[in-house]
Design an enzyme around this catalytic site. Structure first.
Site, PDB file in Angstrom:
ATOM      1  N   GLU A   1       0.872  -1.167   0.000  1.00 49.27           N
ATOM      2  CA  GLU A   1       0.000   0.000   0.000  1.00 49.27           C
ATOM      3  C   GLU A   1       0.907   1.213   0.000  1.00 49.27           C
ATOM      4  O   GLU A   1       2.009   1.192   0.543  1.00 49.27           O
ATOM      5  CB  GLU A   1      -0.947   0.007   1.197  1.00 49.27           C
ATOM      6  CG  GLU A   1      -0.261   0.046   2.532  1.00 49.27           C
ATOM      7  CD  GLU A   1      -1.225  -0.147   3.685  1.00 49.27           C
ATOM      8  OE1 GLU A   1      -1.005   0.527   4.707  1.00 49.27           O
ATOM      9  OE2 GLU A   1      -2.154  -0.953   3.574  1.00 49.27           O
ATOM     10  N   TYR A  45       6.410   2.022  -8.400  1.00 54.15           N
ATOM     11  CA  TYR A  45       5.765   0.707  -8.322  1.00 54.15           C
ATOM     12  C   TYR A  45       5.107   0.324  -9.643  1.00 54.15           C
ATOM     13  O   TYR A  45       5.207  -0.826 -10.078  1.00 54.15           O
ATOM     14  CB  TYR A  45       4.769   0.660  -7.161  1.00 54.15           C
ATOM     15  CG  TYR A  45       5.451   0.737  -5.818  1.00 54.15           C
ATOM     16  CD1 TYR A  45       6.465  -0.161  -5.483  1.00 54.15           C
ATOM     17  CD2 TYR A  45       5.124   1.709  -4.893  1.00 54.15           C
ATOM     18  CE1 TYR A  45       7.118  -0.096  -4.262  1.00 54.15           C
ATOM     19  CE2 TYR A  45       5.768   1.794  -3.667  1.00 54.15           C
ATOM     20  CZ  TYR A  45       6.760   0.890  -3.357  1.00 54.15           C
ATOM     21  OH  TYR A  45       7.414   0.959  -2.157  1.00 54.15           O
TER      22      TYR A  45
END
Length: 153
Positions: free
Chosen positions: A106, A118
């Site tokens: 997260e 990411y």
């Protein structure tokens, strides 16, 4: 540079890195983690002469066939030099050897640099936690990647 397990001697340098992040981890939690020894906690260390400096670190929880990246952080002075990439690649290599196939994480939705990092590494959004982060308030993007696929970056 070498990547190795975190030790208690590293905690002051880790606290410095954490003081430069948006969501710093308390050193007390890391001390507890070292005593428990359940999760993967590794540091990236530069070696210059007889002095070693920790430039980044990560923490991940592993329950094969899944794993969750809890934190990856790099010292501000050496960001954008590939240290975060080396840490992520190291983690994924270890996870594949452990029999993991999926890595979750997260990230703050407004942390564009981290979200881009990411995504570049093959993670995609699978959920949203509204108002999850405090100081400042932000949503958490839930992301995942199939780590059995070759590296994306």
């Amino acid at each position: 540079m070498r990547i190795r397990r975190l030790t208690t001697v590293d905690l002051p340098q880790l606290a410095e890195i954490e003081s430069q992040t948006r969501s710093p981890w308390p050193v007390a939690e890391l001390t507890d983690e070292l005593q428990q020894g359940r999760d993967y906690v590794y540091v990236a260390e530069s070696l210059e002469g007889d002095r070693a400096e920790i430039e980044g670190w990560y923490k991940a929880q592993v329950v094969p066939p899944e794993a969750e990246l809890h934190k990856i952080a790099v010292l501000r002075a050496v960001r954008r030099q590939g240290i975060g990439q080396k840490l992520l690649d190291h983690l994924i290599g270890k996870l594949v050897k452990e029999g993991c196939s999926v890595l979750y994480l997260e990230v703050r939705s407004k942390n564009n640099q981290a979200v881009g990092f990411y995504r570049k590494n093959g993670f995609y959004e699978v959920g949203l936690r509204r108002g999850y982060y405090r100081e400042p308030v932000d949503d958490a993007l839930l992301m995942q990647r199939d780590i059995t696929q070759p590296g994306i970056s």
